[in-house]
Design an enzyme around this catalytic site. Structure first.
Site, PDB file in Angstrom:
ATOM      1  N   LYS A 125      -6.285  10.020   3.769  1.00 53.18           N
ATOM      2  CA  LYS A 125      -5.754  11.505   3.280  1.00 53.18           C
ATOM      3  C   LYS A 125      -6.710  12.321   3.333  1.00 53.18           C
ATOM      4  O   LYS A 125      -6.506  13.444   3.647  1.00 53.18           O
ATOM      5  CB  LYS A 125      -5.076  11.111   1.965  1.00 53.18           C
ATOM      6  CG  LYS A 125      -5.679  10.622   0.948  1.00 53.18           C
ATOM      7  CD  LYS A 125      -5.136   9.306   0.624  1.00 53.18           C
ATOM      8  CE  LYS A 125      -6.279   8.522   0.093  1.00 53.18           C
ATOM      9  NZ  LYS A 125      -5.795   7.226  -0.458  1.00 53.18           N
ATOM     10  N   GLY A 151       1.549   5.847   0.088  1.00 49.03           N
ATOM     11  CA  GLY A 151       1.170   4.490   0.313  1.00 49.03           C
ATOM     12  C   GLY A 151       2.439   3.994   1.433  1.00 49.03           C
ATOM     13  O   GLY A 151       2.617   4.282   2.348  1.00 49.03           O
ATOM     14  N   GLU A 169      -9.928   4.556  -4.985  1.00 50.24           N
ATOM     15  CA  GLU A 169     -10.679   4.780  -4.059  1.00 50.24           C
ATOM     16  C   GLU A 169     -12.116   4.245  -4.315  1.00 50.24           C
ATOM     17  O   GLU A 169     -12.467   3.812  -5.644  1.00 50.24           O
ATOM     18  CB  GLU A 169     -10.712   6.445  -3.967  1.00 50.24           C
ATOM     19  CG  GLU A 169      -9.621   7.002  -3.373  1.00 50.24           C
ATOM     20  CD  GLU A 169      -9.121   6.548  -2.531  1.00 50.24           C
ATOM     21  OE1 GLU A 169      -9.522   6.696  -1.402  1.00 50.24           O
ATOM     22  OE2 GLU A 169      -7.717   6.119  -2.239  1.00 50.24           O
ATOM     23  N   LYS A 173      -3.088  14.710  -0.819  1.00 54.53           N
ATOM     24  CA  LYS A 173      -1.658  14.298  -0.246  1.00 54.53           C
ATOM     25  C   LYS A 173      -0.697  15.334  -0.423  1.00 54.53           C
ATOM     26  O   LYS A 173       0.156  15.311   0.380  1.00 54.53           O
ATOM     27  CB  LYS A 173      -1.213  13.195  -1.336  1.00 54.53           C
ATOM     28  CG  LYS A 173      -2.044  11.731  -1.160  1.00 54.53           C
ATOM     29  CD  LYS A 173      -1.937  10.696  -2.246  1.00 54.53           C
ATOM     30  CE  LYS A 173      -2.588   9.437  -1.909  1.00 54.53           C
ATOM     31  NZ  LYS A 173      -2.563   8.454  -2.855  1.00 54.53           N
TER      32      LYS A 173
HETATM   33  N1  HSE Z   1      -6.230   5.711  -4.587  1.00 49.19           N
HETATM   34  C1  HSE Z   1      -5.261   5.962  -3.840  1.00 49.19           C
HETATM   35  C2  HSE Z   1      -4.214   5.843  -5.243  1.00 49.19           C
HETATM   36  C3  HSE Z   1      -4.805   4.979  -2.936  1.00 49.19           C
HETATM   37  O1  HSE Z   1      -4.538   5.544  -6.238  1.00 49.19           O
HETATM   38  O2  HSE Z   1      -2.903   6.282  -4.987  1.00 49.19           O
HETATM   39  C4  HSE Z   1      -3.643   5.230  -2.233  1.00 49.19           C
HETATM   40  O3  HSE Z   1      -3.497   6.291  -1.636  1.00 49.19           O
END
Ligand code: HSE
Length: 430
Positions: free
Chosen positions: A107, A136, A192, A207
């Site tokens: 993203k 996701g 992440e 996002k």
């Molecule tokens: N780090 C992101 C989250 C992973 O926790 O949503 C999915 O994009």
């Protein structure tokens, strides 16, 4: 002549890459039957090809040389699941210039450079798909660009970060400590590599830039999106929210206004406990979309983690395989044919939850109420908590008010002689 097999190079053998490999190997036959083509795992490129990922990889597939994998004429599709901008951006550009289709879950790189990638893909007669980059496993990008394509989208908002939703759920349910809940989210593969991006709201802002771009047909710089994370949220705020019938969630919000203006913001919100988003827990994500024809829709599913994210990547691979002979570009993703402006956050309207630490003496409430009245901030509820001799906490819930007026009132409240601290200011309601 139609190809019977497409060769895939997966760049990045982390959480998502491992999920993609597991799916290609485990569900390969199902995919071949559904797509009419075999999706063959030709390469997995990663700097570390020694560590055991719990999946048996065919001989000759692992490599440390991503550029060589991209350049191999046998490779048809490059899957980029490294994350971050470097070296992902260079790999994506190289793949597109080499006329390879690209599928990514990244993203950050799409929010920052998606527009350039789409132009490059068009120039080279290939495609770039990024369903996994938002929500996701939820097919929200397919929904926006295909199933809902005939609608003017009025609103799109929801929970789009699994890590923070996991943390907030743990804090709400178990009174868990923030750091311990974050460690669990990391261990489960939701966060992440650097969880700052999750906790401070940037991941959700990336996002939102992608989703709002597609929903409102405009390019939005993620850095123009108002963004506030959950770092300052305390267990006290969550417990008080519960007493007032609210659940605290990190929301990404996009609302279309007249004259090509949109609200785009990411911040914690106290939402009424009966609202459907209040029941979205753990690493689950949910996105509300309201279209002028379809009305209200809600998309729910796992927003992070190995196989849910891989599911969206493999869906994009199937999409490419199904349309392979049609080749080239995907007009649905040429989204920025209007230019919309983001409304400054000071102009938005919301209710607010304000927690103050004050001196426990006569006239405090009167002084605070006077400042609110001066700024036309109407108070809906007030509660005094935890009086301990000299100090006490005041919790105020306001009626709907413009943010700029609220901020001015808060500034003046903070300067009152009787106010020791403005502990929290959190938007409330939906
Ligand atoms: N780090 C992101 C989250 C992973 O926790 O949503 C999915 O994009």
């Amino acid at each position: 002549m139609a190809k019977s097999e497409l060769n895939i190079a997966v760049l990045g053998f982390g959480t998502v890459g491992t999920g993609v490999v597991k799916m290609l190997l485990g569900n390969g036959e199902l995919l071949a039957r559904r797509c009419g083509k075999k999706l063959t795992l030709k390469y997995i490129a990663d700097l570390d090809i020694q560590r055991d990922r719990g999946v048996k990889v065919p001989k000759g597939v692992l490599t440390t040389d991503a550029l060589n994998a991209i350049a191999d004429p046998a490779v048809d599709i490059v899957v980029e699941v490294i994350g971050g901008v470097n070296p992902a951006k260079k790999f994506i550009e190289t793949a597109l210039k080499n006329k390879k289709h690209v599928v990514t879950s990244n993203k950050e790189v799409i929010a920052k450079h998606g527009r350039e990638f789409i132009a490059l893909a068009v120039q080279h007669g290939v495609n770039i798909l990024f369903e996994a980059s938002a929500g996701g496993g939820i097919p929200i990008i397919n929904a926006l660009t295909k199933a809902l394509a005939g609608n003017n989208i009025k609103r799109i908002f929801g929970i789009v970060n699994g890590t923070t939703n996991y943390i907030l759920t743990k804090m709400y349910r178990d009174n868990a400590d923030f750091a311990a809940a974050l460690r669990e989210a990391q261990a489960l593969g939701y966060a992440e590599a650097d969880p700052t991006s999750d906790v401070d709201g940037y991941d959700a802002a990336y996002k939102l830039a992608i989703l709002a771009g597609l929903a409102f047909n405009s390019h939005f710089a993620y850095s123009d999106i108002y963004c506030e994370g959950i770092r300052r949220i305390s267990a006290v705020d969550i417990a008080l929210a519960r007493e007032f019938g609210y659940v605290l969630k990190l929301l990404a919000i996009g609302i279309a206004h007249a004259e090509d203006r949109v609200e785009l913001r990411v911040h914690p919100v106290m939402i009424p406990e009966r609202h459907p988003l209040a029941t979205v827990n753990d690493a689950f994500n949910a996105v509300f979309v309201e279209g002028d024809c379809v009305g209200e829709t809600m998309f729910y599913g796992r927003g992070a983690g190995e196989l849910p994210t891989a599911s969206a990547i493999v869906g994009d691979l199937a999409d490419l395989a199904l349309h392979y002979e049609l080749g080239g570009t995907n007009p649905a993703l040429h989204f920025d044919f209007t230019q919309k402006k983001i409304i400054p956050v000071g102009e938005i309207f919301s209710k607010y939850f304000i927690r103050l630490k004050v001196k426990d003496e006569t006239g405090v409430l009167a002084a605070v109420s006077r400042v609110c009245a001066d700024h036309k901030v109407s108070i809906k509820a007030v509660q005094q908590k935890d009086a301990s001799g000299a100090e006490t906490s005041l919790v105020i819930i306001t009626h709907t008010v413009q943010e700029a007026a609220l901020q001015k009132a808060v500034e003046q409240i903070a300067a009152l002689r009787q106010v020791l601290e403005v502990s929290s200011v959190i938007r409330a309601g939906l």
